[in-house]
Design an enzyme around this catalytic site. Sequence first.
Site, PDB file in Angstrom:
ATOM      1  N   GLU A  46      23.045  -6.043  17.921  1.00  0.00           N
ATOM      2  CA  GLU A  46      23.504  -6.409  19.265  1.00  0.00           C
ATOM      3  C   GLU A  46      23.445  -5.207  20.201  1.00  0.00           C
ATOM      4  O   GLU A  46      23.126  -4.079  19.790  1.00  0.00           O
ATOM      5  CB  GLU A  46      24.917  -6.992  19.157  1.00  0.00           C
ATOM      6  N   ASN A  47      23.727  -5.479  21.458  1.00  0.00           N
ATOM      7  CA  ASN A  47      23.659  -4.432  22.476  1.00  0.00           C
ATOM      8  C   ASN A  47      24.742  -4.699  23.511  1.00  0.00           C
ATOM      9  O   ASN A  47      25.071  -5.861  23.775  1.00  0.00           O
ATOM     10  CB  ASN A  47      22.259  -4.449  23.118  1.00  0.00           C
ATOM     11  N   GLU A  57      16.685 -12.770  11.691  1.00  0.00           N
ATOM     12  CA  GLU A  57      15.391 -13.338  11.306  1.00  0.00           C
ATOM     13  C   GLU A  57      14.260 -12.609  12.030  1.00  0.00           C
ATOM     14  O   GLU A  57      13.194 -12.354  11.449  1.00  0.00           O
ATOM     15  CB  GLU A  57      15.319 -14.831  11.657  1.00  0.00           C
TER      16      GLU A  57
HETATM   17  N1  THU Z   1      22.296 -14.581  15.040  1.00  0.00           N
HETATM   18  C1  THU Z   1      21.287 -14.273  14.176  1.00  0.00           C
HETATM   19  O1  THU Z   1      21.098 -13.110  13.808  1.00  0.00           O
HETATM   20  N2  THU Z   1      20.495 -15.277  13.752  1.00  0.00           N
HETATM   21  C2  THU Z   1      20.642 -16.582  14.100  1.00  0.00           C
HETATM   22  O2  THU Z   1      19.808 -17.400  13.752  1.00  0.00           O
HETATM   23  C3  THU Z   1      21.820 -17.006  14.855  1.00  0.00           C
HETATM   24  C4  THU Z   1      22.565 -15.914  15.522  1.00  0.00           C
HETATM   25  C5  THU Z   1      23.125 -13.481  15.562  1.00  0.00           C
HETATM   26  C6  THU Z   1      22.881 -13.186  17.014  1.00  0.00           C
HETATM   27  C7  THU Z   1      24.188 -12.536  17.397  1.00  0.00           C
HETATM   28  O3  THU Z   1      24.105 -11.147  17.100  1.00  0.00           O
HETATM   29  C8  THU Z   1      25.203 -13.164  16.483  1.00  0.00           C
HETATM   30  O4  THU Z   1      24.485 -13.806  15.466  1.00  0.00           O
HETATM   31  C9  THU Z   1      26.100 -14.186  17.181  1.00  0.00           C
HETATM   32  O5  THU Z   1      25.352 -15.113  17.871  1.00  0.00           O
END
Ligand code: THU
Length: 132
Positions: A46-47, A57
């Site tokens: 995240e940022n 993914e």
């Molecule tokens: N997130 C994923 O890494 N993959 C997904 O398919 C769904 C959501 C992450 C994005 C964000 O950092 C956190 O989960 C909450 O949405």
Amino acid sequence: MTISDDDLINAAMDARENAYCHYSGYSVGAAIIDDQGHLHVGCNVENAAYPLGNCAEAAAIAAMVLEGGKLIVRIAVAGGSADATPCTPCGGCRQRIHEFADENTVIITMDDSKDWQQYAIAELLPAGFHLD
Ligand code: THU
């Protein structure tokens, strides 16, 4: 070396440990076995500028492509807790997986209880976009 489903799931769980998710507090790990039998992993990053965050993914797919993988044979996604819904790939990641999937690609989702379910890409993304 053959990578079992247990190995794949453990790799996704391990990748999840490294998630950088200070803003949502929601950690996700992903692990791919490609057409050469190689393993690739990723976690969400995240940022502070929220839209710049990347999904697990996307990171695992980028790692696969970097190392020459052409097809996702199996992908495990680990996220969520036993008392909530397991993390199924978001809409964008369904399309990302679709790009490197075929009808035999297996998508495994599980939470921290390690209960898992599996899907085909056509179940998660019917009529996915192809540029042809
Ligand atoms: N997130 C994923 O890494 N993959 C997904 O398919 C769904 C959501 C992450 C994005 C964000 O950092 C956190 O989960 C909450 O949405």
